[in-house]
Each structure stands twice: as C-alpha cells, then as structure tokens.
Design an enzyme around this catalytic site. Structure first.
Site, PDB file in Angstrom:
ATOM      1  N   GLY A   1      59.806   9.587  10.719  1.00 26.57           N
ATOM      2  CA  GLY A   1      58.893   8.675  11.262  1.00 26.57           C
ATOM      3  C   GLY A   1      58.553   8.749  12.578  1.00 26.57           C
ATOM      4  O   GLY A   1      57.342   8.855  12.849  1.00 26.57           O
ATOM      5  N   ALA A   2      59.328   8.838  13.300  1.00 28.26           N
ATOM      6  CA  ALA A   2      59.353   8.890  14.755  1.00 28.26           C
ATOM      7  C   ALA A   2      60.568   9.271  15.675  1.00 28.26           C
ATOM      8  O   ALA A   2      61.626   9.554  14.828  1.00 28.26           O
ATOM      9  CB  ALA A   2      58.896   7.566  15.341  1.00 28.26           C
TER      10      ALA A   2
ATOM     11  N   GLU B   1      71.975   4.792  15.453  1.00 26.38           N
ATOM     12  CA  GLU B   1      71.124   4.398  14.062  1.00 26.38           C
ATOM     13  C   GLU B   1      71.413   3.003  13.569  1.00 26.38           C
ATOM     14  O   GLU B   1      70.481   2.133  13.370  1.00 26.38           O
ATOM     15  CB  GLU B   1      70.975   5.650  13.021  1.00 26.38           C
ATOM     16  CG  GLU B   1      70.524   6.656  13.555  1.00 26.38           C
ATOM     17  CD  GLU B   1      69.301   6.887  14.479  1.00 26.38           C
ATOM     18  OE1 GLU B   1      68.455   5.733  14.176  1.00 26.38           O
ATOM     19  OE2 GLU B   1      68.652   7.830  15.077  1.00 26.38           O
TER      20      GLU B   1
ATOM     21  N   HIS C   1      62.056   0.255  17.076  1.00 30.46           N
ATOM     22  CA  HIS C   1      63.198   0.997  17.002  1.00 30.46           C
ATOM     23  C   HIS C   1      63.424   2.038  17.804  1.00 30.46           C
ATOM     24  O   HIS C   1      64.524   2.313  18.446  1.00 30.46           O
ATOM     25  CB  HIS C   1      63.021   1.621  15.495  1.00 30.46           C
ATOM     26  CG  HIS C   1      64.297   2.429  15.195  1.00 30.46           C
ATOM     27  ND1 HIS C   1      65.380   1.813  14.404  1.00 30.46           N
ATOM     28  CD2 HIS C   1      64.469   3.775  15.258  1.00 30.46           C
ATOM     29  CE1 HIS C   1      66.262   3.047  14.320  1.00 30.46           C
ATOM     30  NE2 HIS C   1      65.831   4.116  14.885  1.00 30.46           N
ATOM     31  N   GLU C   2      62.377   2.922  18.201  1.00 30.18           N
ATOM     32  CA  GLU C   2      62.555   4.025  19.013  1.00 30.18           C
ATOM     33  C   GLU C   2      62.507   3.643  20.470  1.00 30.18           C
ATOM     34  O   GLU C   2      63.235   4.280  21.150  1.00 30.18           O
ATOM     35  CB  GLU C   2      60.886   4.846  18.999  1.00 30.18           C
ATOM     36  CG  GLU C   2      60.680   5.497  17.421  1.00 30.18           C
ATOM     37  CD  GLU C   2      61.990   5.996  16.858  1.00 30.18           C
ATOM     38  OE1 GLU C   2      62.900   6.662  17.548  1.00 30.18           O
ATOM     39  OE2 GLU C   2      61.828   5.883  15.590  1.00 30.18           O
TER      40      GLU C   2
HETATM   41  N1  0A1 Z   1      66.279   9.419  15.449  1.00 29.70           N
HETATM   42  C1  0A1 Z   1      65.165   9.240  14.749  1.00 29.70           C
HETATM   43  C2  0A1 Z   1      64.902   9.856  13.478  1.00 29.70           C
HETATM   44  C3  0A1 Z   1      64.553  11.459  13.375  1.00 29.70           C
HETATM   45  C4  0A1 Z   1      65.912  12.070  12.911  1.00 29.70           C
HETATM   46  C5  0A1 Z   1      65.838  13.368  12.833  1.00 29.70           C
HETATM   47  C6  0A1 Z   1      64.665  14.059  12.994  1.00 29.70           C
HETATM   48  O1  0A1 Z   1      64.333  15.409  12.650  1.00 29.70           O
HETATM   49  C7  0A1 Z   1      65.378  15.854  11.900  1.00 29.70           C
HETATM   50  C8  0A1 Z   1      63.580  13.379  13.526  1.00 29.70           C
HETATM   51  C9  0A1 Z   1      63.660  11.887  13.639  1.00 29.70           C
HETATM   52  C10 0A1 Z   1      64.903   7.692  14.601  1.00 29.70           C
HETATM   53  O2  0A1 Z   1      66.045   7.122  14.223  1.00 29.70           O
HETATM   54  O3  0A1 Z   1      63.943   7.069  14.632  1.00 29.70           O
HETATM   55 ZN    ZN Z   2      66.793   5.681  15.125  1.00 28.95          ZN
END
Ligand code: 0A1
Ligand code: ZN
Length: 851
Positions: free
Chosen positions: A256-257, A315, A292-293
C-alpha cells in the site's frame, strides 16, 4: 529449490560494529547506477572484540572498496561482504564502497527500481542490501547524508534539503534511522504543495509528488495528511520533526505505502482520488493509509524495531492508531464493524489454517512473508485489549513513558510490555501470550439465573496451531452489558477479565432474568461460541445499546439463515427478514450502519464459520443459498425500497465525508436488491445518471450480478481506457461478479488482453486477486481456477516473488473443503513446489501451506 534457511528470534545478537554516519552518492542511470557509500564506523571494544565486519549485499557489482582511503582487496559472496577483523582499525574508520546496479531491470520492486521512467526505492524489509553493502538490519541506526546526481528535475531523499544545483541535490536526515527507512525518488514530477504549522511553531513544507496531470487528484490526501498531523499532536502529543514532509505516488508498488523518514512512498491508488475516479471506499482507505504512514514517524521511525520479529511493535501499534484516527474522523461504530469484518475475513482465516503464526513470530524464512493480517490487524487488537484492560488514562501514561524511554531506539515487545508494567503496576506476564501464541481462542458461555443472581460462566478453548499444540490460558477482556426484557440496559458495559480456563462472574440485584450482550465492541479477537435463539438475537438487534453487538446480532442471524439454506432449508425464516425490514427503515440509525447490516455474509466468511464448527462447506451450495437469501430480502424489502432510495439520494455537491458515503452505501445496497426484481432497469438508469465512481461501480456490479451489464462495461471502458487506476476497477468488477462456472473463463479472457500488464502489481491483483476473492468461482468443482492461479503465480514468481507469495495465500484454506477440492489444491501446491528456481518467498509459502 532455493535453499530455505530459517532465521530464529532466539539467535538475535547485537551488531558487532557501531555505525554513526552514512554518506551516499547516487549517480543515476537506468542500466548502470553508481552508488558510492561512505560508512563511518566507531569501533566499540566492549561490543564484539575481534569480530569480523559483515555487510549485507545482493546483486551488486562491486567497483571499489577502500578503508580510510586505502583500497582493499576483498571478494564479496552471494549475500554480502566480510572484512576480516585483522584489517580493521581500533579507532573510528571510514569504509568506502562503490557499486553498480541496474534499476531498470528490477521487476521485484525492491531496492532501487524504475516505474514509468521514475526512480524510486522500497527498502523495507531487506531491500537496502540491493542498493549498497550495508548492515541491513533495523537495530543499526545511523544518520544519512545523500547526494543524488541526475538530470531529472525532481530529486528527493529523506530528511531536510541540504542544497541543490543543476543535475544534483543533497539531503540530510538529522534523525538516526535504520536502512529500511531510506528512500530516494527521482523523476519528472509535479507537486501539490501545502504547509503545516506544528503546535510548537515549526513550519513544515508539505508536498505530494505525482505525474503531471494528477495534481488535481491529490487534495483529499493532502487534507488527510494535515488532519493526521494535528490528530497526532492532540491525541498522542507527537509533533512532526523535520522541515519537510514529502509523499510520492508511484504506479508500481508491491504494497500500500511505505513510511520512509520524511519521504513516504505510496501506491498511487492510495493517493489519487477524484469523485469521478475514486469510490467512497477508496477515499476512506486513502485517509487511513495516509494517517498510518504519517503515524509511523513516531511509532516505527523514532522508535523502531530491534529485529524483524518485533514487526508488530510498529505495525500493530500504528494500525491501532490509524483505526482510532479513522473512528474519530468518521464513526466509531461503523469503523469498528468494518475492522472486525476485515479481521475475521483475513486474520481469523490465517489463524485457522497452515499459515497461522504468533503476532510475534519466532522464526521465518523470508521476512516479506510476515507482513500479515496477524502481525498488523491482530497486533492492533492486542493493543486494543491492553488499553481496555488498563483504561484510557493509564494507556495514555504508558504511551508517554514509551516515547520518553525509547525515543531513538530499536525496541522489542518486552520493552513495550515493560513500559505498561512500569506505568500501571500490572503484571503482564500472562498477557504476553497474545504475542507469542498463534490461534483464535474460542469462548463458550453458560448462563444461570437463580435467586435474583445472574451468573455467566466463560470458558476459553485454545486451538492447536502449527508448532504449538498446547497452550496455557490467555487474559481475555470480555465486555458485557445486560438488558432487561423491555430492552433497558440494567448493567452498563463492564469488562470481565477472564484469566483462567473457566471462570464465573455474578451479577446481583436484578429484578428479572437479563438478556446478555457479550463481547461488546468486539473486546477481544476471539470466536464467541454461543447458542442463542433467533428471538434473542432479534431482540439484541433491536435493543442493544452497543452498536457493534447490535450489528453482530444481525450478522449471526443472517449466518444462521445462510447455513440453513445451504443445508437444504426450503425458505428463509421470518425472524431475520422482519428484523431487517425494521432496521432498514429506522431513521434513528446511521445509514452507513444500516448499509453494513444489510450486507449479506460473504461466502468465504460463511465457509470459514462452517469449517470452524466442524462442518464441510460446499461452495456451490453456499453461492446458491446466498442468492436465494438476497432474493428473499429483496422481496421482503420491496415495498420500502423506492422510499429508501429516494431518501438516500444525494442532491448537493459530492463530498467524500462519512455522512454522504453512508447514504450512498445504503442507497446502492437498495439498488442491488431492487435489481434482483426489476431486471436491472433501475441499475441501468443509475449507471447512466451516475456522476461519481461509487455510484457507477455500484450500478455496474448490480447489473453484472444479474448477468447483464455488457453495454455498461463497454461504456466504462471507452471512457476510462487511459486511466490505469480506474481500469483496475473495470478488470476487477468483472471477475468478482462472474458466475461460478464463468470465472476462470473471464480471467482467461481478461488476461489475454494487451492492457493486462501483469508486471504491475495493481493490475495483477485486480484480476488474479479477484479470482480468489470470488469464492464460488475460485472453488468451482473442475479446479480450473486453481490451475489458473498456480499458472499465474509461477509466471509472476521469477519477476516479482513478493507479490507472487502474497497472492498464493488463496490456497491456505484447502483443508476446509471436500476431498476432491483438497486433492486439486494439493496438486497445484505440489506442482508449484516441484518447479525449479522457485523464489524463497513462494517456496516458503507453498511449503507451509502444503505441510
Ligand atoms: N511498512 C509499510 C508496509 C510495507 C511493508 C513491506 C513493504 O515491502 C516489503 C512495503 C511496505 C506499512 O506498514 O505501511
Ligand atoms: Zn505500517
């Protein structure tokens, strides 16, 4: 097959060589980008005396290696570079590397890659090692200074701008961070600019960067960003900490982001929105993901994770925070119902199958496979329970302590729980099991009414999960309220703490036997296993003061109706229909709530419910039963539909706010029902008259459901041919609403089109993801859909293992079904596993699912 090396939490060791500062220079070129890295190490003799220095690196061509300016002759291996301890000085030193990489060939979308001529990065979890040699682990936190050399007009990285000139730009990030938060973007981009003044008076420049022409679709995301920034100040006391905050939208993105420090990178579908191109659901998702981000800036970036086993630390907490935010912005009741529906659909499903794992796993093969509903959504539920147990004020105190104590650190779940123990004086030893044990507890209930005393006996059952056959009891907060037979609340919500396997709770001073409303607000992520009469459910649906349980009562009634029909019941009983007729016309209820209550249980949800109760779901029977149920509902509501549709018709200008969105949801739910009776006339008119994407798509779906809609599909295509995001919807809606025996064929037809750009994750998901989301079509008896999915996974895997692995979870439910379907799915898993050159990602998933 690729070697599957398992990484264990128990093997964690701190990194041997503290790293202070990093200087990176990028000379961008599609085929041959040069990356020069200067790593400033500060040896600490106490840490790991005599240790070699190990750097991660994959797919890099090493051009040059020097230590304090002196060239070194060290050969890298497949996964990195080792500098023998004997070569390393005792004083601070600088290690310089120069490598060459080819962003243009990077279809995995991890590391530095290109999307529509723009350079961008994705480093979480372990993508930085594809950019340069580095200790690519979250507990190594350093300050980054970045120089980008390129003729492209917009050159971005983390932190604050530190100078620019023709063909170059520099960025400096004052906050130490792990490499997974590094980001770089370069391209022909335009910005929607804005600004934000923090509570303490810091002026922050905000920009959303997009391709020229898309600026007009950024206003909602920008507004959501500013509301998020204010909310985090007001609710968590957290201010933004840089002079700029940049968001970039990219079309090719696996997730998503991503919360890169000061430079969030987004899948364009979670940024771009206009009334004509985005649905209400899209707007809601954009608001939630922007928040969220942004919230990660504190929960994830300022305080990060010690290792990837602690992923839920950032998370779970950040999802919990974005859910709170959305509830505050919209409706808490509606948001809670939506979140629980999603939790059950994705996390309960995961927890019940071969992929079940604890919120904090203790081993993995490929960390990218652990960005799961369990880590995210169950991780958020665990925090919700903690808050419920300690109370709001104590929760706020604990969070203040968490930020004060761990700012600038890479922390663990133990640190997090210790903060709560210190702030509240509670022992959380037993609570910790929510983090370390997988599986959804089942709660059974016994009631007793005697001598004016009402007792509730709760018992918890903990199912076995892979590697965890037996479990000790958990702490389960069970929110309960009691109603008297008139529907008045005689016991307001109280949280019972179930800590033993079986425990009784007494309520005294009641004049008559009460009706219990149990697990209000879905106070714990458990399955409530309780036989309740249809009359009592209808009573709760009419009277419960807890909106979640009100919805839940209707849902339980509906599931019983659906199960009975699928098992051969000739008709739909009156309880549920009468309750729905009353509810839908109750104008005291939020239209969004009514729309949710009208929505029939999904077939996959129903299949999971049946399987959990020890019954074997028949996908075809469920599909037919659900259609009959919809027809019966449409019949019962027929007299009310025209009036309701009139009342929910929006006359003024479009707004994506929750009030209008709720009205549209109810309106379109009615349209769907009406079209089951009028041959599609109303839906055709609605499609022709629609002025926004929510209404267009709802009308189209209503037509496809009754086997019509081809002219509308053609008109939609003619209008939106040039718009990638909108065309994703066009692809998806056809697969989601295809008849079971036509689903595989529909997918074959769509994937043969020139615009089925399968290397784009959004397009792939819109067709192949929809294939597995169409329950009856995916599980059609001939197995064609299983085969088709496996074919596409095998095709995508060499290009983009992450997305292939993620999409393979469609197979995780195979044990629910009859032996014929089990055999077909197992054969596909075996075929996948027998394929040579399989990625670690897909190999791990297929192995676990087949296991
Ligand atoms: N940390 C981001 C999500 C995310 C996780 C892994 C990714 O590549 C493997 C890309 C994005 C979030 O929680 O939005
Ligand atoms: Zn996240």
């Amino acid at each position: 097959m690729t070697q599957q090396t398992t990484v264990y939490l128990a093997d964690y060791r701190p990194y041997s060589h503290p790293l202070d500062r990093v200087e990176l220079t990028f000379r961008l070129a599609p085929q041959a980008t040069r990356v020069v890295a200067r790593l400033h190490f500060r040896p600490d003799p106490a840490r790991s005396p005599g240790a070699d220095l190990r750097l991660d690196g994959e797919g890099l061509r090493l051009i040059r290696l020097a230590l304090d300016g002196t060239p070194l002759d060290c050969q890298p291996d497949d996964t990195g570079l080792t500098l023998p301890a004997a070569l390393l000085p005792a004083d601070p030193f600088v290690l310089e590397t120069e490598v060459e990489i080819a962003p243009v060939g990077n279809t995995a979308l991890e590391g530095l890659y290109m999307s529509n001529g723009m350079y961008c990065t994705q480093c979480e979890a372990e993508g930085f090692r594809k950019i340069t040699y580095y200790p690519d682990r979250p507990d190594v936190m350093a300050r980054f200074h970045v120089r980008i050399e390129s003729d492209l007009p917009v050159l971005l990285s983390n932190g604050n701008p530190a100078g620019q000139g023709p063909g170059w730009a520099e960025w400096d990030d004052p906050w130490p961070k792990p490499a997974y938060l590094f980001a770089l973007v370069a391209g022909e981009l335009v910005a929607l600019p804005d600004h934000f003044l923090t509570t303490s008076g810091r002026e922050v420049a905000l920009n959303i960067w997009v391709r020229a022409g898309d600026e007009s679709r950024c206003a909602y995301a920008m507004d959501a960003l500013k509301r998020s920034m204010r909310w985090d100040e007001q609710v968590y006391g957290r201010e933004y900490d840089l002079d700029v905050f940049n968001i970039v939208a990219v079309d090719d993105f696996n997730m998503g982001a991503m919360e890169n420090k000061g430079l969030n990178i987004f899948n364009s579908k979670l940024v771009l929105a206009s009334p004509q191109t985005a649905t209400d659901t899209d707007y809601e998702r954009i608001e939630a993901v922007i928040a969220h981000e942004y919230f990660h800036n504190w929960t994830g970036n300022r305080i990060t994770c010690r290792d990837w086993f602690q992923l839920c630390l950032k998370e779970g907490l950040t999802v919990f925070r974005d859910q709170q935010f959305s509830g505050d912005m919209r409706s808490h009741a509606v948001k809670r119902i939506e979140d629980v529906q999603a939790l059950r659909a994705r996390q309960f499903r995961e927890d019940q199958g071969p992929l079940a794992h604890p919120v904090r796993p203790d081993s993995f093969v490929e960390i990218n496979n652990f960005y799961t509903a369990t880590v995210y959504e169950k991780g958020a539920e665990v925090i919700g329970m903690l808050k419920r147990l300690v109370g709001d004020a104590e929760y706020a105190r604990a969070l203040d302590l968490y930020f004060a104590r761990h700012d600038g650190e890479a922390a663990t779940i133990e640190d997090w729980l210790k903060v709560f123990e210190d702030a509240t004086g509670r022992d959380l030893g037993q609570f910790k099991r929510w983090y370390t044990e997988a599986g959804t507890p089942r709660l059974t209930v016994q009631e007793e009414w005697k001598d004016g005393i009402y007792s509730l006996t709760l018992e918890q059952h903990l199912p076995p999960t892979p590697g965890q056959p037996v479990k000790a009891p958990k702490v389960i907060p069970v929110a309960v309220g009691l109603l008297n037979p008139n529907g008045d609340e005689v016991q307001p919500t109280t949280v019972l703490e179930l800590t033993e396997t079986r425990q009784s709770f007494r309520f005294e001073g009641l004049a008559s036997r009460p009706v219990a409303s149990i697990l209000r607000g879905f106070s714990a992520p458990v399955v409530l296993d309780r036989a309740v009469s249809a009359a009592e459910r209808a009573f709760l649906l009419a009277h419960d003061t807890d909106p979640f349980n009100r919805w839940e009562a209707g849902r339980a009634l509906a599931k019983e109706v659906l199960a009975d029909l699928a098992a051969g019941a000739p008709t739909v009983g009156p309880d549920w229909l009468e309750a729905m007729v009353r509810l839908v016309q109750d104008d005291s209820l939020d239209p969004a709530f009514r729309a949710l209550a009208l929505r029939l249980p999904g077939e996959d949800d129903m299949a999971a419910t049946l399987a959990a109760a020890g019954k074997q779901p028949d996908p075809a029977a469920l599909h037919t039963a659900r259609r009959r149920m919809a027809a019966a509902l449409a019949g019962a509501l027929a007299p009310a539909l025209p009036g309701l549709m009139e009342a929910t018709q929006i006359t003024g200008a479009f707004s994506p706010d929750a009030v209008q969105a709720g009205k549209r949801a109810l309106h379109n739910a009615c349209l769907g029902l009406l079209s089951l009776r009028d041959g599609g006339a109303a839906a055709e008119a609605a499609f022709a008259a629609a002025t926004n994407m929510t209404d267009s798509l709802a009308a189209l779906a209503a037509l496809l459901e009754i086997g019509r809609g081809q002219p509308q599909l053609d008109a939609f295509e003619a209008r939106w041919r040039g718009d990638r995001l909108v065309m994703d919807k066009w692809f998806m809606v056809q697969v989601l609403h295809a008849a079971p025996d036509q689903t595989a064929r529909t997918v074959e037809r769509l994937t043969a089109r020139a615009d089925f750009d399968w290397k784009n994750p959004n397009r792939f998901r819109s067709v192949i993801g929809a294939l597995s989301a169409n329950h009856a079509g995916f599980h059609y008896q001939d197995g064609a859909s299983y085969r088709l999915l496996a074919d596409w996974l095998l095709r995508l895997d060499p290009k983009n293992p992450q997305t292939a692995a993620r999409m393979s979870t469609a197979f995780e439910t195979w044990r629910r079904y009859d032996s014929g379907r089990q055999g077909l799915i197992r054969a596909e898993l075996a075929r996948i596993l027998a394929t040579s050159g399989l990625s670690r990602d897909l190999a791990e998933m297929a192995t676990r699912m087949a296991g």
